[in-house]
Design a protein around this motif. Structure first.
Motif, PDB file in Angstrom:
ATOM      1  N   LEU A 261       0.822  -1.213   0.000  1.00 53.64           N
ATOM      2  CA  LEU A 261       0.000   0.000   0.000  1.00 53.64           C
ATOM      3  C   LEU A 261       0.853   1.259   0.000  1.00 53.64           C
ATOM      4  N   SER A 262       2.168   1.099  -0.052  1.00 54.43           N
ATOM      5  CA  SER A 262       3.087   2.237  -0.032  1.00 54.43           C
ATOM      6  C   SER A 262       2.750   3.237  -1.145  1.00 54.43           C
ATOM      7  N   PRO A 263       2.800   4.542  -0.844  1.00 55.77           N
ATOM      8  CA  PRO A 263       3.312   5.200   0.357  1.00 55.77           C
ATOM      9  C   PRO A 263       2.248   5.477   1.433  1.00 55.77           C
ATOM     10  N   ALA A 264       1.135   4.799   1.393  1.00 49.61           N
ATOM     11  CA  ALA A 264       0.060   5.048   2.359  1.00 49.61           C
ATOM     12  C   ALA A 264       0.512   4.672   3.775  1.00 49.61           C
ATOM     13  N   GLN A 265       0.024   5.424   4.735  1.00 49.25           N
ATOM     14  CA  GLN A 265       0.233   5.070   6.139  1.00 49.25           C
ATOM     15  C   GLN A 265      -0.789   3.997   6.510  1.00 49.25           C
ATOM     16  N   VAL A 266      -0.332   2.895   7.082  1.00 44.65           N
ATOM     17  CA  VAL A 266      -1.206   1.773   7.411  1.00 44.65           C
ATOM     18  C   VAL A 266      -1.228   1.580   8.923  1.00 44.65           C
ATOM     19  N   VAL A 267      -2.425   1.571   9.489  1.00 47.12           N
ATOM     20  CA  VAL A 267      -2.595   1.380  10.938  1.00 47.12           C
ATOM     21  C   VAL A 267      -3.201  -0.001  11.158  1.00 47.12           C
ATOM     22  N   THR A 268      -2.463  -0.874  11.830  1.00 52.71           N
ATOM     23  CA  THR A 268      -2.939  -2.229  12.121  1.00 52.71           C
ATOM     24  C   THR A 268      -2.669  -2.542  13.592  1.00 52.71           C
ATOM     25  N   TYR A 269      -3.203  -3.667  14.033  1.00 51.15           N
ATOM     26  CA  TYR A 269      -2.985  -4.122  15.415  1.00 51.15           C
ATOM     27  C   TYR A 269      -2.423  -5.539  15.392  1.00 51.15           C
ATOM     28  N   LYS A 270      -1.259  -5.685  16.019  1.00 52.11           N
ATOM     29  CA  LYS A 270      -0.623  -7.003  16.094  1.00 52.11           C
ATOM     30  C   LYS A 270      -1.066  -7.710  17.378  1.00 52.11           C
ATOM     31  N   ARG A 271      -2.327  -7.565  17.696  1.00 50.96           N
ATOM     32  CA  ARG A 271      -2.963  -8.128  18.893  1.00 50.96           C
ATOM     33  C   ARG A 271      -4.460  -7.985  18.710  1.00 50.96           C
ATOM     34  N   GLU A 272      -5.226  -8.379  19.731  1.00 51.98           N
ATOM     35  CA  GLU A 272      -6.663  -8.126  19.693  1.00 51.98           C
ATOM     36  C   GLU A 272      -6.902  -6.615  19.839  1.00 51.98           C
ATOM     37  N   SER A 273      -7.577  -6.032  18.881  1.00 51.25           N
ATOM     38  CA  SER A 273      -7.904  -4.612  18.989  1.00 51.25           C
ATOM     39  C   SER A 273      -9.135  -4.443  19.877  1.00 51.25           C
ATOM     40  N   THR A 274      -9.316  -3.246  20.444  1.00 51.39           N
ATOM     41  CA  THR A 274     -10.406  -3.013  21.386  1.00 51.39           C
ATOM     42  C   THR A 274     -11.238  -1.815  20.967  1.00 51.39           C
ATOM     43  N   VAL A 275     -12.397  -1.697  21.584  1.00 49.41           N
ATOM     44  CA  VAL A 275     -13.273  -0.544  21.334  1.00 49.41           C
ATOM     45  C   VAL A 275     -12.553   0.748  21.699  1.00 49.41           C
ATOM     46  N   PHE A 276     -11.757   0.716  22.756  1.00 52.53           N
ATOM     47  CA  PHE A 276     -11.035   1.915  23.181  1.00 52.53           C
ATOM     48  C   PHE A 276     -10.011   2.339  22.133  1.00 52.53           C
ATOM     49  N   ASP A 277      -9.338   1.373  21.504  1.00 47.08           N
ATOM     50  CA  ASP A 277      -8.397   1.699  20.420  1.00 47.08           C
ATOM     51  C   ASP A 277      -9.103   2.466  19.310  1.00 47.08           C
ATOM     52  N   HIS A 278     -10.234   1.931  18.865  1.00 45.75           N
ATOM     53  CA  HIS A 278     -10.955   2.545  17.753  1.00 45.75           C
ATOM     54  C   HIS A 278     -11.552   3.897  18.148  1.00 45.75           C
ATOM     55  N   ALA A 279     -12.087   3.990  19.364  1.00 47.93           N
ATOM     56  CA  ALA A 279     -12.677   5.253  19.823  1.00 47.93           C
ATOM     57  C   ALA A 279     -11.630   6.355  19.852  1.00 47.93           C
ATOM     58  N   LEU A 280     -10.446   6.043  20.365  1.00 46.77           N
ATOM     59  CA  LEU A 280      -9.364   7.034  20.423  1.00 46.77           C
ATOM     60  C   LEU A 280      -8.957   7.465  19.023  1.00 46.77           C
ATOM     61  N   TRP A 281      -8.809   6.496  18.122  1.00 41.39           N
ATOM     62  CA  TRP A 281      -8.347   6.835  16.768  1.00 41.39           C
ATOM     63  C   TRP A 281      -9.363   7.700  16.036  1.00 41.39           C
ATOM     64  N   PHE A 282     -10.645   7.334  16.104  1.00 42.35           N
ATOM     65  CA  PHE A 282     -11.660   8.074  15.358  1.00 42.35           C
ATOM     66  C   PHE A 282     -11.994   9.423  16.002  1.00 42.35           C
ATOM     67  N   ALA A 283     -11.742   9.561  17.291  1.00 43.19           N
ATOM     68  CA  ALA A 283     -12.032  10.832  17.954  1.00 43.19           C
ATOM     69  C   ALA A 283     -10.918  11.852  17.747  1.00 43.19           C
ATOM     70  N   TRP A 284      -9.646  11.402  17.733  1.00 46.18           N
ATOM     71  CA  TRP A 284      -8.547  12.360  17.677  1.00 46.18           C
ATOM     72  C   TRP A 284      -7.523  12.063  16.588  1.00 46.18           C
ATOM     73  N   VAL A 285      -6.981  10.867  16.578  1.00 45.68           N
ATOM     74  CA  VAL A 285      -5.866  10.576  15.681  1.00 45.68           C
ATOM     75  C   VAL A 285      -6.302  10.611  14.218  1.00 45.68           C
ATOM     76  N   GLY A 286      -7.384   9.898  13.888  1.00 40.50           N
ATOM     77  CA  GLY A 286      -7.838   9.822  12.505  1.00 40.50           C
ATOM     78  C   GLY A 286      -8.147  11.165  11.870  1.00 40.50           C
ATOM     79  N   PRO A 287      -8.989  11.997  12.513  1.00 44.07           N
ATOM     80  CA  PRO A 287      -9.285  13.305  11.925  1.00 44.07           C
ATOM     81  C   PRO A 287      -8.034  14.153  11.694  1.00 44.07           C
ATOM     82  N   ALA A 288      -7.067  14.067  12.621  1.00 43.43           N
ATOM     83  CA  ALA A 288      -5.829  14.841  12.459  1.00 43.43           C
ATOM     84  C   ALA A 288      -5.041  14.346  11.250  1.00 43.43           C
ATOM     85  N   LEU A 289      -5.000  13.038  11.034  1.00 42.80           N
ATOM     86  CA  LEU A 289      -4.284  12.495   9.889  1.00 42.80           C
ATOM     87  C   LEU A 289      -4.969  12.879   8.575  1.00 42.80           C
TER      88      LEU A 289
END
Length: 294
Positions: A261-289
């Motif tokens: 997918l280069s040069p795209a930035q790819v966000v993945t989880y090398k573990r079980e992802s959680t609701v808190f992970d997604h909530a944080l990303w969509f509330a702050w990190v994602g919009p900023a990116l």
């Protein structure tokens, strides 16, 4: 009010359970994985039982009120004697009733910022239709990203639709941002619960498609035996810049995702992802990116 207080206590216990599970998943992924497999079903039933009892108490109280009865419910009678519980329940009910119309309005507006699949969008949010989350629920979670997308690329720049072959082809052909809201495993994303079980993932490192391009992903439909069928190579457009994968353990092939997918930035989880992970990303990190994209 007493029933409301008991419900608040249940919500607090459930929140603490979810927070503890999230901490284990992040800090001790191997232990958490074995713990979840062995004990989570039992703990889930243990938390659901009080909820079922609360719903039963509420229905019984509602029925007695309609019948004109003033007979107190034995369990709630003692709780109702505590003024602090009644006051706390009253405050929580007031806040909930105040927030309800606000949430409804936000959900309506959030849906208006999205459309179903089509060409020419910048953001594609594709979800597993078998997961019991309504479309407006996804739209609400995507709200800040959709707002930022509309500011940057205009009206109709966000597609919110089910994940299938057609929508994935459109997203990879036209999108700048791709979000796959699915489960995952062993480095892949998969719509496990959809009518058409679709798996998506990167090819091996160094692989190229028929056009000798490294920018492509592979998708396949799983059969009744849960084995993947023939793989189809799907090219990725040069404008793809951000990919977010909900799937647990999709990060097991993080290097391959990033390579293809280069040069795209790819966000993945090398573990079980959680609701808190997604909530944080969509509330702050994602919009900023998204705001930083051209």
């Amino acid at each position: 009010m007493a029933a409301g207080f008991v419900a608040l206590v249940w919500l607090l216990v459930d929140a603490l359970f979810e927070a503890g599970e999230t901490f284990l998943l992040i800090r001790f992924p191997r232990f958490a994985r074995s713990f979840i497999v062995q004990w989570e079903p039992y703990l889930t039933y243990a938390l659901l039982l009080p909820l079922i009892l609360l719903v039963g108490l509420w229905m019984m109280s509602f029925g007695l009120a309609l019948a004109g009865s003033t007979r107190p419910v034995p369990v709630l009678k003692r709780v109702a004697r505590w003024r602090g519980a009644v006051r706390l329940s009253f405050a929580a009910n007031s806040i909930a009733l105040t927030l309800l119309p606000i949430i409804v309005l936000l959900a309506v507006h959030a849906r208006s910022l999205t459309r179903t699949t089509g060409e020419g969008a910048a953001v594609y949010f594709l979800y597993d239709e078998g997961i019991p989350v309504p479309r407006w629920g996804y739209a609400l979670g995507l709200y800040r990203v959709s707002l930022e997308a509309q500011r940057r690329w205009g009206k109709g720049s966000t597609v919110l639709d089910r994940l299938n072959k057609q929508t994935l082809r459109a997203a990879l052909a036209h999108g700048k941002v791709l979000i796959l809201a699915t489960h995952g495993g062993d480095g892949y994303a998969c719509a496990y619960y959809a009518h058409e079980k679709l798996g998506v993932g990167p090819p091996d490192s160094g692989a190229t498609d028929a056009e000798k391009s490294f920018r492509f992903l592979r998708m396949s439909i799983f059969g009744a035996d849960d084995k993947p069928g023939a793989c189809e190579d799907v090219p990725v457009n040069d404008g793809m810049r951000l990919v977010y994968l909900f799937g647990c353990n999709a990060g097991m092939k993080a290097a391959e995702w990033k390579e293809h997918l280069s040069p795209a930035q790819v966000v993945t989880y090398k573990r079980e992802s959680t609701v808190f992970d997604h909530a944080l990303w969509f509330a702050w990190v994602g919009p900023a990116l998204v705001k930083q994209l051209k």
